[in-house]
Design a protein around this motif. Structure first.
Motif, mmCIF file in Angstrom:
data_model
loop_
_atom_site.group_PDB
_atom_site.id
_atom_site.type_symbol
_atom_site.label_atom_id
_atom_site.label_comp_id
_atom_site.label_asym_id
_atom_site.label_seq_id
_atom_site.Cartn_x
_atom_site.Cartn_y
_atom_site.Cartn_z
ATOM 1 N N VAL A 34 43.148 65.977 -5.162
ATOM 2 C CA VAL A 34 43.055 64.537 -5.404
ATOM 3 C C VAL A 34 42.356 63.846 -4.239
ATOM 4 N N ASN A 35 41.733 62.710 -4.536
ATOM 5 C CA ASN A 35 40.959 61.982 -3.526
ATOM 6 C C ASN A 35 41.769 61.590 -2.299
ATOM 7 N N TRP A 36 43.035 61.289 -2.519
ATOM 8 C CA TRP A 36 43.858 60.735 -1.457
ATOM 9 C C TRP A 36 44.673 61.786 -0.713
ATOM 10 N N TYR A 37 44.431 63.074 -0.988
ATOM 11 C CA TYR A 37 45.271 64.126 -0.408
ATOM 12 C C TYR A 37 45.236 64.105 1.123
ATOM 13 N N GLU A 38 44.063 64.029 1.700
ATOM 14 C CA GLU A 38 43.937 64.100 3.159
ATOM 15 C C GLU A 38 44.695 62.966 3.846
ATOM 16 N N ALA A 39 44.523 61.745 3.338
ATOM 17 C CA ALA A 39 45.225 60.604 3.925
ATOM 18 C C ALA A 39 46.725 60.740 3.741
ATOM 19 N N CYS A 40 47.154 61.202 2.563
ATOM 20 C CA CYS A 40 48.580 61.389 2.291
ATOM 21 C C CYS A 40 49.179 62.448 3.205
ATOM 22 N N GLU A 41 48.436 63.521 3.426
ATOM 23 C CA GLU A 41 48.918 64.585 4.303
ATOM 24 C C GLU A 41 49.087 64.073 5.724
ATOM 25 N N GLU A 42 48.143 63.282 6.193
ATOM 26 C CA GLU A 42 48.238 62.719 7.542
ATOM 27 C C GLU A 42 49.492 61.872 7.703
ATOM 28 N N ILE A 43 49.730 61.000 6.706
ATOM 29 C CA ILE A 43 50.897 60.127 6.766
ATOM 30 C C ILE A 43 52.189 60.944 6.650
ATOM 31 N N SER A 44 52.212 61.910 5.749
ATOM 32 C CA SER A 44 53.413 62.732 5.559
ATOM 33 C C SER A 44 53.765 63.489 6.836
ATOM 34 N N ASN A 45 52.764 64.026 7.502
ATOM 35 C CA ASN A 45 53.006 64.723 8.770
ATOM 36 C C ASN A 45 53.520 63.768 9.839
ATOM 37 N N GLU A 46 53.025 62.549 9.798
ATOM 38 C CA GLU A 46 53.423 61.549 10.798
ATOM 39 C C GLU A 46 54.883 61.131 10.630
ATOM 40 N N VAL A 47 55.297 60.903 9.385
ATOM 41 C CA VAL A 47 56.661 60.418 9.149
ATOM 42 C C VAL A 47 57.649 61.556 8.895
ATOM 43 N N GLY A 48 57.135 62.752 8.645
ATOM 44 C CA GLY A 48 58.000 63.920 8.502
ATOM 45 C C GLY A 48 58.591 64.137 7.127
ATOM 46 N N VAL A 49 58.071 63.427 6.118
ATOM 47 C CA VAL A 49 58.563 63.599 4.746
ATOM 48 C C VAL A 49 57.390 63.519 3.778
ATOM 49 N N ASP A 50 57.561 64.145 2.590
ATOM 50 C CA ASP A 50 56.548 64.029 1.545
ATOM 51 C C ASP A 50 56.752 62.781 0.695
ATOM 52 N N ALA A 51 57.995 62.345 0.582
ATOM 53 C CA ALA A 51 58.317 61.186 -0.264
ATOM 54 C C ALA A 51 58.004 59.893 0.487
ATOM 55 N N ILE A 52 56.717 59.565 0.563
ATOM 56 C CA ILE A 52 56.264 58.422 1.354
ATOM 57 C C ILE A 52 56.831 57.102 0.836
#
Length: 228
Positions: free
Chosen positions: A68-86
């Motif tokens: 998906v187009n937003w995968y990279e940005a989502c992965e960055e945020i998920s790694n930052e906050v420590g959860v997948d459920a943003i």
């Protein structure tokens, strides 16, 4: 099940919910150029959220699909906050500024992406419908507001998501949020190319060049109703 969305600024740790703005929460319920939620996004990115990591986050957003187009940005945020459920994380940990935002329509002219050197001329968005605005006593053209779709994470996972023309472009600006500018400047930078996402649920689309004809038709309908 329907997917609900909110506006999120991950740098300022703030979010905006649709319900306090009298909008439905599904993407296609508020992604129109005069809807308060869409207006709030434009006004925030034009102002105090300019240059920040700003996304439209759905409650089904996750890292399941790497294409998906937003995968990279989502992965960055998920790694930052420590959860997948943003979405849930934001609700629990960020500040809700829904009651503070300017959700009025200011008729912005252009959206610039200074990374890709593209601009969107908002006056050229395809027409979705024409309606009579009793407050300003004018026939008004409504189009799908492109910025919310371009910054959306999670589209295609739930009811009320966008499945219209060019749905493959949804989320395609998620990696460039820091480079987005909202402007009324008439001077387009040299080397910039016009980008026309042409988001619409009509097939075929109704071009912006039909606006005058359709507004006159709407006024004619209202005059007829008054006289019969």
């Amino acid at each position: 099940m329907g997917q609900y969305y909110k506006l999120v600024n991950f740098d300022k740790k703030e979010f905006v919910e649709p319900w306090p703005l009298n909008c439905g929460a599904k993407l296609t319920e508020w992604s129109y150029n005069r809807a308060p939620m869409a207006c709030a996004l434009m006004n925030l990115v034009a102002g105090r959220w300019k240059g920040d990591r700003v996304y439209v986050v759905g409650d089904y957003t996750d890292l399941e699909n790497t294409s998906v187009n937003w995968y990279e940005a989502c992965e960055e945020i998920s790694n930052e906050v420590g959860v997948d459920a943003i979405y849930s994380y934001v609700t629990a940990n960020f500040k809700d500024i829904s009651s503070e935002v300017d959700a009025e329509f200011h008729n912005w002219k252009r959206i610039y992406n200074h990374y890709t050197k593209q601009y969107i001329d908002l006056s050229k968005d395809p027409i979705e419908w024409v309606w009579w605005d009793e407050e300003i006593k004018e026939a008004v053209v409504s189009s799908i507001a492109p910025l919310g779709l371009l910054l959306a994470m999670g589209n295609g996972r739930g009811g009320g998501d966008y499945h219209g023309r060019n749905a493959d472009l949804v989320g395609s600006w998620c990696n460039f949020t820091k480079y987005i500018e909202i402007s009324n400047d008439e001077c387009i930078p040299i080397g910039y190319v016009e980008f026309t996402p042409n988001f619409t649920e009509h097939n075929p689309l109704i071009p912006y060049t039909k606006a005058e004809e359709m507004t006159k038709s709407k006024i004619g309908e209202l005059d007829y109703e008054k006289n019969h």
